[in-house]
Design a protein around this motif. Structure first.
Motif, PDB file in Angstrom:
ATOM      1  N   ASP A 168      44.920  41.499  43.450  1.00 43.98           N
ATOM      2  CA  ASP A 168      45.926  40.806  44.256  1.00 43.98           C
ATOM      3  C   ASP A 168      47.126  41.709  44.540  1.00 43.98           C
ATOM      4  O   ASP A 168      47.338  42.726  43.889  1.00 43.98           O
ATOM      5  CB  ASP A 168      46.346  39.488  43.613  1.00 43.98           C
ATOM      6  N   ALA A 169      47.912  41.329  45.545  1.00 44.90           N
ATOM      7  CA  ALA A 169      48.980  42.193  46.047  1.00 44.90           C
ATOM      8  C   ALA A 169      50.253  42.143  45.214  1.00 44.90           C
ATOM      9  O   ALA A 169      51.120  43.005  45.365  1.00 44.90           O
ATOM     10  CB  ALA A 169      49.300  41.822  47.496  1.00 44.90           C
ATOM     11  N   ASP A 170      50.385  41.152  44.335  1.00 45.70           N
ATOM     12  CA  ASP A 170      51.639  41.026  43.589  1.00 45.70           C
ATOM     13  C   ASP A 170      51.517  41.642  42.195  1.00 45.70           C
ATOM     14  O   ASP A 170      50.440  42.057  41.765  1.00 45.70           O
ATOM     15  CB  ASP A 170      52.058  39.552  43.481  1.00 45.70           C
ATOM     16  N   ASN A 194      46.333  46.656  42.911  1.00 46.76           N
ATOM     17  CA  ASN A 194      46.895  45.626  43.798  1.00 46.76           C
ATOM     18  C   ASN A 194      46.380  45.750  45.233  1.00 46.76           C
ATOM     19  O   ASN A 194      47.134  45.643  46.197  1.00 46.76           O
ATOM     20  CB  ASN A 194      48.418  45.661  43.772  1.00 46.76           C
ATOM     21  N   ARG A 195      45.090  45.947  45.348  1.00 45.09           N
ATOM     22  CA  ARG A 195      44.393  46.019  46.644  1.00 45.09           C
ATOM     23  C   ARG A 195      42.908  45.821  46.382  1.00 45.09           C
ATOM     24  O   ARG A 195      42.460  45.924  45.233  1.00 45.09           O
ATOM     25  CB  ARG A 195      44.615  47.374  47.310  1.00 45.09           C
ATOM     26  N   PRO A 196      42.110  45.554  47.412  1.00 48.07           N
ATOM     27  CA  PRO A 196      40.664  45.424  47.201  1.00 48.07           C
ATOM     28  C   PRO A 196      40.066  46.699  46.615  1.00 48.07           C
ATOM     29  O   PRO A 196      40.548  47.804  46.869  1.00 48.07           O
ATOM     30  CB  PRO A 196      40.120  45.164  48.617  1.00 48.07           C
ATOM     31  N   MET A 197      39.020  46.550  45.826  1.00 43.71           N
ATOM     32  CA  MET A 197      38.361  47.712  45.236  1.00 43.71           C
ATOM     33  C   MET A 197      37.604  48.489  46.299  1.00 43.71           C
ATOM     34  O   MET A 197      36.970  47.915  47.184  1.00 43.71           O
ATOM     35  CB  MET A 197      37.385  47.267  44.142  1.00 43.71           C
ATOM     36  N   ALA A 198      37.670  49.819  46.191  1.00 52.05           N
ATOM     37  CA  ALA A 198      36.928  50.693  47.094  1.00 52.05           C
ATOM     38  C   ALA A 198      35.615  51.149  46.480  1.00 52.05           C
ATOM     39  O   ALA A 198      34.742  51.654  47.176  1.00 52.05           O
ATOM     40  CB  ALA A 198      37.767  51.916  47.462  1.00 52.05           C
ATOM     41  N   SER A 199      35.471  50.987  45.169  1.00 50.46           N
ATOM     42  CA  SER A 199      34.250  51.402  44.471  1.00 50.46           C
ATOM     43  C   SER A 199      34.091  50.557  43.216  1.00 50.46           C
ATOM     44  O   SER A 199      35.087  50.189  42.572  1.00 50.46           O
ATOM     45  CB  SER A 199      34.324  52.883  44.097  1.00 50.46           C
ATOM     46  N   VAL A 200      32.844  50.286  42.865  1.00 44.93           N
ATOM     47  CA  VAL A 200      32.567  49.552  41.630  1.00 44.93           C
ATOM     48  C   VAL A 200      33.098  50.304  40.422  1.00 44.93           C
ATOM     49  O   VAL A 200      33.487  49.707  39.412  1.00 44.93           O
ATOM     50  CB  VAL A 200      31.047  49.304  41.497  1.00 44.93           C
ATOM     51  N   SER A 201      33.173  51.627  40.513  1.00 48.24           N
ATOM     52  CA  SER A 201      33.642  52.440  39.384  1.00 48.24           C
ATOM     53  C   SER A 201      35.079  52.129  38.998  1.00 48.24           C
ATOM     54  O   SER A 201      35.505  52.464  37.891  1.00 48.24           O
ATOM     55  CB  SER A 201      33.503  53.928  39.703  1.00 48.24           C
ATOM     56  N   GLU A 202      35.851  51.483  39.879  1.00 50.12           N
ATOM     57  CA  GLU A 202      37.219  51.090  39.532  1.00 50.12           C
ATOM     58  C   GLU A 202      37.251  50.126  38.351  1.00 50.12           C
ATOM     59  O   GLU A 202      38.273  49.999  37.669  1.00 50.12           O
ATOM     60  CB  GLU A 202      37.920  50.442  40.730  1.00 50.12           C
TER      61      GLU A 202
END
Length: 338
Positions: A168-170, A194-202
């Motif tokens: 989430d952004a907050d 605080n943003r959508p995941m770009a990779s499952v590795s996150e």
């Protein structure tokens, strides 16, 4: 007294030494040049084989796109394991030796982690509430249904909310969640994305996600598409089928119930439709309105895993493919693991 014979002998000796020095210098230069030439030739051969292998892998990507278009032409309403793109991969022999193999996986047959981000309208309520969204309930059940390293319900809630706070952004932690105050205590310290995941590795950076849990989850989750799409009931695996349960119930289906769903999926090539799926005897007369919104029958996002061997050298390509009607485009490519 001057001796001409002595001078001639001395001069001949000096000439011999000079000749030997020149010969040694030439020999050293030839060895160095040969070494450089050998390295240059080897480097060139490596680049050629790398380009050749990559060309084969791109060819596998094109073949995958053709298979997905053929599937779309045959049936636009559903995607299941009986279709062409879902068949078991077999190595294809290459003319000059070696082989090429590729397989497609349905990314909409996995749970999309980005679905755990709180909707802006729900953010304030979620921050201080014990109530869960349909996606959170689903993921909590999935964590308890993992074949390896299943979590208890309280642990599953903590992991789910930590992922939600990561997305989430907050910077306000939700109940049982984790924001910057948790990550600042790590070594080295860092912030929540605080943003959508770009990779499952996150997932490996998220609070409460252990290495063992990550390995168990990685084959069952995705981050594509960025805006989460419905889970395909015809390609979902056993743990994901067990995670489908009544609204408000945080416990997964039993293993026997999940096996019953999987058996129907495999024997009939999928379910008749989502309604028939939710009318399966394992669900009885449970209320399934919330989870219904998470389920679908068709897919637009696929993962190609292709491997080639040329001159005893192996290369692997992972490519995320998006199908939009009869058009298939690679969204991201990676050599090695994705």
């Amino acid at each position: 007294m001057h001796c001409p014979r002595y001078n001639r002998t001395a001069q001949q000796g000096v000439a011999l030494v000079v000749a030997l020095l020149v010969f040694g210098l030439c020999a050293a230069l030839m060895v160095a040049m040969q070494r450089e030439f050998t390295l240059f030739a080897q480097r060139g051969a490596n680049l050629f084989l790398q380009d050749q292998g990559y060309a084969y892998l791109r060819g596998a990507e094109e073949l995958a796109a053709v298979a997905l278009v053929m599937d779309y032409d045959a049936d636009q309403s559903r995607d299941d394991r009986s279709e062409l793109w879902a068949q078991q991969a077999t190595p294809y022999p290459l003319d000059e030796g070696g082989w090429l193999v590729g397989s497609l996986q349905d990314l909409q047959g996995r749970f999309n982690l980005n679905a755990l981000a709180a909707d802006p309208s729900e953010a304030d309520e979620a921050a201080a509430s014990d109530r869960f969204t349909a996606a959170e309930e689903f993921f909590i059940r999935l964590l308890q249904a993992l074949p390896d390293a299943p979590l208890g319900q309280a642990e599953a809630v903590a992991v789910t909310r930590a992922i939600g706070d990561w997305l989430d952004a907050d910077g306000i932690p939700r109940a049982y969640g984790a924001e910057d105050d948790v990550y600042f205590r790590q070594s080295p310290p860092y912030r929540a994305a605080n943003r959508p995941m770009a990779s499952v590795s996150e997932l490996r950076a998220v609070a409460n996600v252990t290495p063992q849990l990550y390995l168990a989850l990685a084959p069952l989750v995705t981050v594509w598409p960025r805006t989460p799409a419905p889970l395909n009931i015809h390609t979902a695996s056993l743990p994901l089928l067990r995670a489908v349960n009544a609204d408000g119930d945080l416990a997964p289906l039993s293993e026997a119930q999940g096996e019953a769903l999987l058996q129907t999926q495999e024997e009939q090539g999928g379910f008749a439709d989502v309604t028939a799926f939710l009318e399966h005897p394992v669900f009885g007369d449970k209320s399934m309105a919330k989870v219904l919104a998470l389920l679908g029958e068709s897919s637009s996002w696929f993962l190609l895993s292709a491997e080639v061997e040329v001159a005893e050298r192996k290369m692997r390509l992972y490519s995320v493919l998006q199908r939009n009607k009869r058009e298939v485009q690679p969204v991201v490519r990676a050599m090695g693991s994705l």
